[in-house]
Design a protein around this motif. Structure first.
Motif, short mmCIF file in Angstrom:
data_model
loop_
_atom_site.label_atom_id
_atom_site.label_comp_id
_atom_site.label_asym_id
_atom_site.label_seq_id
_atom_site.Cartn_x
_atom_site.Cartn_y
_atom_site.Cartn_z
N LEU A 400 24.81 -24.27 65.10
CA LEU A 400 24.20 -23.59 63.96
C LEU A 400 23.11 -24.45 63.33
CD1 LEU A 400 27.44 -22.12 62.34
CD2 LEU A 400 25.55 -20.77 63.28
N PHE A 401 23.40 -25.74 63.22
CA PHE A 401 22.42 -26.65 62.64
C PHE A 401 21.14 -26.69 63.48
CE2 PHE A 401 20.34 -30.73 62.13
CZ PHE A 401 20.31 -30.90 60.76
N ASN A 402 21.31 -26.79 64.81
CA ASN A 402 20.14 -26.84 65.70
C ASN A 402 19.30 -25.57 65.58
OD1 ASN A 402 20.98 -29.32 66.58
ND2 ASN A 402 21.87 -28.57 68.50
N ARG A 403 20.00 -24.43 65.51
CA ARG A 403 19.28 -23.16 65.39
C ARG A 403 18.50 -23.12 64.09
NH1 ARG A 403 22.65 -17.64 65.18
NH2 ARG A 403 22.71 -17.91 67.44
N LYS A 404 19.17 -23.44 62.97
CA LYS A 404 18.50 -23.37 61.67
C LYS A 404 17.43 -24.45 61.54
CE LYS A 404 22.19 -21.07 59.12
NZ LYS A 404 22.87 -20.96 57.82
N PHE A 405 17.68 -25.60 62.16
CA PHE A 405 16.68 -26.67 62.09
C PHE A 405 15.39 -26.22 62.78
CE2 PHE A 405 14.42 -30.48 63.22
CZ PHE A 405 14.65 -31.34 62.16
N ALA A 406 15.53 -25.59 63.95
CA ALA A 406 14.34 -25.13 64.68
C ALA A 406 13.57 -24.10 63.86
CB ALA A 406 14.75 -24.53 66.03
N GLU A 407 14.31 -23.18 63.22
CA GLU A 407 13.65 -22.15 62.43
C GLU A 407 12.98 -22.75 61.19
OE1 GLU A 407 16.94 -19.59 61.71
OE2 GLU A 407 16.70 -18.47 63.58
N GLU A 408 13.72 -23.62 60.48
CA GLU A 408 13.18 -24.20 59.25
C GLU A 408 12.06 -25.20 59.52
OE1 GLU A 408 13.59 -23.48 56.13
OE2 GLU A 408 14.93 -21.84 56.64
N ALA A 409 12.13 -25.89 60.68
CA ALA A 409 11.07 -26.84 61.03
C ALA A 409 9.74 -26.11 61.19
CB ALA A 409 11.42 -27.61 62.30
N ASP A 410 9.78 -24.97 61.87
CA ASP A 410 8.56 -24.17 62.02
C ASP A 410 8.04 -23.70 60.66
OD1 ASP A 410 8.59 -24.48 64.73
OD2 ASP A 410 9.46 -22.51 65.17
N ASN A 411 8.96 -23.25 59.79
CA ASN A 411 8.55 -22.79 58.46
C ASN A 411 7.95 -23.93 57.64
OD1 ASN A 411 9.50 -20.21 59.01
ND2 ASN A 411 11.52 -20.60 58.13
N TRP A 412 8.61 -25.10 57.70
CA TRP A 412 8.15 -26.25 56.94
C TRP A 412 6.76 -26.71 57.39
CZ3 TRP A 412 7.60 -31.40 58.90
CH2 TRP A 412 7.23 -32.34 57.93
N ILE A 413 6.56 -26.77 58.70
CA ILE A 413 5.25 -27.17 59.23
C ILE A 413 4.18 -26.19 58.81
CG2 ILE A 413 3.92 -27.36 61.37
CD1 ILE A 413 6.34 -28.70 62.64
N ARG A 414 4.49 -24.89 58.88
CA ARG A 414 3.51 -23.87 58.50
C ARG A 414 3.17 -23.98 57.00
NH1 ARG A 414 5.91 -20.12 60.74
NH2 ARG A 414 6.91 -19.07 58.99
N GLU A 415 4.19 -24.20 56.16
CA GLU A 415 3.95 -24.33 54.72
C GLU A 415 3.12 -25.58 54.42
OE1 GLU A 415 7.81 -24.33 52.97
OE2 GLU A 415 8.28 -22.31 53.68
N MET A 416 3.45 -26.68 55.10
CA MET A 416 2.69 -27.92 54.91
C MET A 416 1.23 -27.73 55.30
SD MET A 416 3.36 -31.63 56.72
CE MET A 416 3.12 -30.89 58.35
N ARG A 417 1.03 -27.06 56.43
CA ARG A 417 -0.34 -26.81 56.93
C ARG A 417 -1.10 -25.89 55.98
NH1 ARG A 417 -4.83 -25.59 58.42
NH2 ARG A 417 -5.66 -25.59 60.56
#
Length: 426
Positions: A400-417
């Protein structure tokens, strides 16, 4: 006459110097908040991708498409490196050398052989070191920022454990290719329709036999675009939920999509699939003392400190648990006397795992270095058995952590950009 000749020579040299054309050594190509991306960085990354493509026999898209992808990758790296500086995240030279040694060992090479391989590929060892350092730093930044965005409820873990039991742990793994045709945050109808048309065109090209990796490099907005969209092997419970819902019962080489998400339209390719074998798990129960070198405490002193601890424990002059409580820099285990509890040794970093595998029960290791610092470890016991309820819960939580990490990592990178000031210079 000699004086006149010398004077003429000086005047000629001065004249040549005065009217020499300036030579451009480098230039700023992108302004990224408080930093910049240099033209040489873009050219080096493009050249690296081209070298890798030659080695693997991969066909590449146009130079313009490659440059666009390389520029975007460098913008994201630059933003993360700026954030690392603000957070005070650094990777020391000993940590870096240890990591590179592990990479070489994992590839079945000595350090000298790694240097020779890099030279053959046209990359200097110093440049390689700094690239590895950047990867380690950006990885730390990503983990620190994404981890706090993840929340997993006990109910989620219980539900997944029941599902795993129903499946008998024979869960499929998929080797996925991924192309994302992105649109901006809060897109309008025209932007969504434009992205949809481009996604349909990409799918049409793929169905007509176009190379998936080439199309991904040229067109994808996904994080693995420069790798040809290769997401590697993913357990169905670890991949993003959106993907998990559509890959089940699909066959090898099948194309899926376009699938819409908040980031754009996704196209997937099942490059391969395999079943997961149920195996017995050999667990270890260990404890350790961690000493982290610093400006005040040198590498040599940290190592010597643990050697002294070891001698005192073996001589009966000190207790391992008390030393851990007083001195260990690992807050999670220090309060427990350094105990880590029962665990699969593969969860530890390679140096820690390998050290435990070489110890007999109750044996204390010599001090050894990992990326976290200097350790003194003791193997308390080792056991082999079936997967227990606790192991299943840990496995479910990690999936579950890996799944959510992958999803949130994409969101975080997009927000940062999206929140950064980016100016691409002509």
């Amino acid at each position: 006459m000699k004086f006149k000749a010398v004077l003429c020579s000086i005047l000629l040299l001065t004249s040549t110097t005065l009217y020499a054309q300036p030579v451009e050594l480098d230039k700023v190509s992108v302004i990224v908040d408080q930093g910049v991306v240099l033209e040489s960085e873009i050219q080096d990354l493009v050249a690296s991708v081209k070298r890798s493509a030659v080695t693997s026999g991969q066909e590449l898209p146009s130079d313009a498409a490659l440059r666009t992808q390389a520029t975007e990758r460098l913008i994201l790296t630059n933003l993360q490196m700026q954030m690392a500086e603000r957070m005070g995240i650094q990777i020391s030279d000993p940590q870096l050398e240890q990591t590179i040694a592990n990479i070489a060992r994992g590839e079945g090479m000595t350090m000298e052989e790694l240097r020779e391989k890099l030279a053959a590929e046209g990359m200097s060892y110093d440049n390689y070191r700094e690239e590895v350092r950047k990867e380690l730093i950006t990885g730390e930044v990503r983990r620190a920022n994404v981890r706090r965005r993840i929340y997993i409820t006990p109910q989620e873990v219980e539900s997944l454990v029941r599902l795993m039991e129903q499946q008998g742990l024979q869960q499929a793994e998929y080797h996925l290719g991924h192309i994302l045709i992105g649109f901006p945050p809060e897109p309008g109808p025209e932007e969504i329709e434009s992205a949809r048309e481009r996604a349909d065109k990409v799918l049409e090209l793929l169905n007509n036999g176009s190379d998936f990796a080439k199309i991904a490099i040229a067109s994808s907005s996904g994080p693995k675009a420069l790798e040809g969209g290769d997401m590697g092997w993913l357990n169905i419970n670890a991949m993003p939920t959106l993907f998990a819902e559509v890959v089940q019962d699909r066959k090898k080489d099948e194309l899926i999509g376009p699938i819409r998400s908040g980031a754009g339209f996704h196209i997937l390719k099942i490059k391969d699939l395999r079943g997961v074998q149920t195996v017995e798990i050999t667990e270890v129960n260990a404890r350790h003392i961690l000493i982290k070198p610093s400006v005040i405490l040198s590498e040599d002193k940290a190592e010597q400190m643990l050697k002294d601890f070891r001698s005192k424990v073996l001589a009966g002059e000190a207790d391992f648990a008390e030393l851990a409580k007083e001195h260990s820099a690992d807050p999670g285990s220090a309060l427990k006397g350094g105990e880590l509890g029962w665990a699969d040794p593969s969860v530890y970093v390679p140096e820690f795992r390998d050290t435990l595998n070489q110890l007999q029960p109750q044996e204390i290791s010599q001090p050894f270095r990992t990326t976290h610092g200097w350790h003194l470890a003791q193997l308390l016991d080792r056991r082999v058995g079936d997967v227990t309820d606790k192991v299943q819960e840990d496995k479910a939580y990690q999936l579950l952590f890996n799944r959510k990490f992958a999803e949130e990592a994409d969101n975080w990178i997009r927000e940062m950009r999206d929140s950064a000031y980016i100016e691409v210079l002509e």
